[in-house]
Design a protein around this motif. Structure first.
Motif, PDB file in Angstrom:
ATOM      1  N   MET A  77       0.856  -1.143   0.000  1.00 36.47           N
ATOM      2  CA  MET A  77       0.000   0.000   0.000  1.00 36.47           C
ATOM      3  C   MET A  77       0.905   1.208   0.000  1.00 36.47           C
ATOM      4  O   MET A  77       1.861   1.189   0.738  1.00 36.47           O
ATOM      5  CB  MET A  77      -0.861  -0.081   1.245  1.00 36.47           C
ATOM      6  N   PRO A  78       0.719   2.226  -0.713  1.00 36.04           N
ATOM      7  CA  PRO A  78      -0.296   2.322  -1.756  1.00 36.04           C
ATOM      8  C   PRO A  78       0.111   1.573  -3.029  1.00 36.04           C
ATOM      9  O   PRO A  78       1.281   1.413  -3.320  1.00 36.04           O
ATOM     10  CB  PRO A  78      -0.396   3.819  -2.038  1.00 36.04           C
TER      11      PRO A  78
ATOM     12  N   LEU B 161       7.682  10.301  -7.305  1.00 37.99           N
ATOM     13  CA  LEU B 161       6.314  10.000  -6.897  1.00 37.99           C
ATOM     14  C   LEU B 161       6.252   9.341  -5.525  1.00 37.99           C
ATOM     15  O   LEU B 161       5.406   9.698  -4.694  1.00 37.99           O
ATOM     16  CB  LEU B 161       5.654   9.093  -7.942  1.00 37.99           C
ATOM     17  N   HIS B 162       7.132   8.406  -5.262  1.00 35.82           N
ATOM     18  CA  HIS B 162       7.058   7.664  -4.010  1.00 35.82           C
ATOM     19  C   HIS B 162       7.264   8.547  -2.781  1.00 35.82           C
ATOM     20  O   HIS B 162       6.445   8.505  -1.850  1.00 35.82           O
ATOM     21  CB  HIS B 162       8.008   6.481  -4.035  1.00 35.82           C
ATOM     22  N   PRO B 163       8.304   9.385  -2.737  1.00 34.97           N
ATOM     23  CA  PRO B 163       8.443  10.274  -1.567  1.00 34.97           C
ATOM     24  C   PRO B 163       7.290  11.280  -1.454  1.00 34.97           C
ATOM     25  O   PRO B 163       6.831  11.579  -0.345  1.00 34.97           O
ATOM     26  CB  PRO B 163       9.769  11.001  -1.797  1.00 34.97           C
ATOM     27  N   LEU B 164       6.815  11.774  -2.579  1.00 37.34           N
ATOM     28  CA  LEU B 164       5.684  12.701  -2.576  1.00 37.34           C
ATOM     29  C   LEU B 164       4.449  12.028  -1.981  1.00 37.34           C
ATOM     30  O   LEU B 164       3.777  12.585  -1.105  1.00 37.34           O
ATOM     31  CB  LEU B 164       5.388  13.178  -4.005  1.00 37.34           C
TER      32      LEU B 164
ATOM     33  N   THR C 156       5.198   5.403   4.283  1.00 37.50           N
ATOM     34  CA  THR C 156       6.627   5.302   4.003  1.00 37.50           C
ATOM     35  C   THR C 156       6.843   5.006   2.520  1.00 37.50           C
ATOM     36  O   THR C 156       5.990   4.395   1.867  1.00 37.50           O
ATOM     37  CB  THR C 156       7.294   4.181   4.830  1.00 37.50           C
ATOM     38  N   VAL C 157       7.985   5.418   2.026  1.00 37.80           N
ATOM     39  CA  VAL C 157       8.353   5.149   0.637  1.00 37.80           C
ATOM     40  C   VAL C 157       8.422   3.644   0.391  1.00 37.80           C
ATOM     41  O   VAL C 157       8.039   3.167  -0.676  1.00 37.80           O
ATOM     42  CB  VAL C 157       9.699   5.829   0.293  1.00 37.80           C
ATOM     43  N   ASP C 158       8.866   2.893   1.389  1.00 35.61           N
ATOM     44  CA  ASP C 158       8.985   1.436   1.243  1.00 35.61           C
ATOM     45  C   ASP C 158       7.666   0.766   0.911  1.00 35.61           C
ATOM     46  O   ASP C 158       7.650  -0.327   0.349  1.00 35.61           O
ATOM     47  CB  ASP C 158       9.550   0.811   2.525  1.00 35.61           C
TER      48      ASP C 158
ATOM     49  N   HIS D  66       1.282  -9.478   2.355  1.00 35.74           N
ATOM     50  CA  HIS D  66       2.337 -10.360   2.827  1.00 35.74           C
ATOM     51  C   HIS D  66       3.557 -10.132   1.944  1.00 35.74           C
ATOM     52  O   HIS D  66       3.446 -10.074   0.722  1.00 35.74           O
ATOM     53  CB  HIS D  66       1.904 -11.824   2.735  1.00 35.74           C
ATOM     54  N   VAL D  67       4.720  -9.979   2.547  1.00 33.31           N
ATOM     55  CA  VAL D  67       5.962  -9.805   1.803  1.00 33.31           C
ATOM     56  C   VAL D  67       6.799 -11.068   2.009  1.00 33.31           C
ATOM     57  O   VAL D  67       7.079 -11.466   3.130  1.00 33.31           O
ATOM     58  CB  VAL D  67       6.742  -8.569   2.288  1.00 33.31           C
ATOM     59  N   MET D  68       7.172 -11.687   0.892  1.00 33.08           N
ATOM     60  CA  MET D  68       7.973 -12.905   0.948  1.00 33.08           C
ATOM     61  C   MET D  68       9.447 -12.542   0.788  1.00 33.08           C
ATOM     62  O   MET D  68       9.803 -11.750  -0.060  1.00 33.08           O
ATOM     63  CB  MET D  68       7.554 -13.870  -0.171  1.00 33.08           C
ATOM     64  N   VAL D  69      10.289 -13.114   1.625  1.00 29.20           N
ATOM     65  CA  VAL D  69      11.736 -12.892   1.511  1.00 29.20           C
ATOM     66  C   VAL D  69      12.459 -14.197   1.319  1.00 29.20           C
ATOM     67  O   VAL D  69      11.987 -15.239   1.573  1.00 29.20           O
ATOM     68  CB  VAL D  69      12.303 -12.166   2.758  1.00 29.20           C
TER      69      VAL D  69
END
Length: 119
Positions: free
Chosen positions: A1-2, A25-28, A36-38, A116-119
């Protein structure tokens, strides 16, 4: 998100600096919606054919769609839309004879959204 999706006319492939756009765009986005940008994810989709007004080939389109978590005010969503329209102008080179139609839409994810983030 987003989740951010950018559809753009194929005729803008060389004129639209997509990487530069996303890098700003991401920091904005993070600043405006207090995230967060992440968490920002953008995908670009080149559209082979767009048809605007009478279908004349000098028309091109860039449409940015945001899907964000619920809870942002309409004022915040409008601020994001306006800021993104300004940012697009910075990253599209002037192309003689081409009229670029730009738009932004901000909507909310449903309550059933999960991540969910897979690592």
């Amino acid at each position: 998100m987003p989740h951010i999706t950018v559809d753009y006319s194929e005729s803008l492939s060389d004129a639209f600096d997509r990487r530069g756009f996303a890098l700003e765009l991401h920091p904005l986005t993070a600043e405006v919606i207090k995230d967060t940008v992440d968490n920002c994810k953008t995908r670009f989709r080149r559209v082979e054919e767009t048809f605007v007004a009478d279908g004349a080939p000098e028309h091109a389109v860039i449409h940015v769609e945001f899907v964000i978590l619920q809870g942002r005010t309409e004022t915040v969503k409008a601020e994001l839309s306006h800021a993104v329209l300004e940012l697009i102008r910075k990253h599209v080179a002037s192309t003689p004879g081409v009229m670029v139609h730009t738009s932004v839409d901000v909507s909310e994810l449903g309550k059933a959204y999960r991540k969910h983030v897979m690592v």
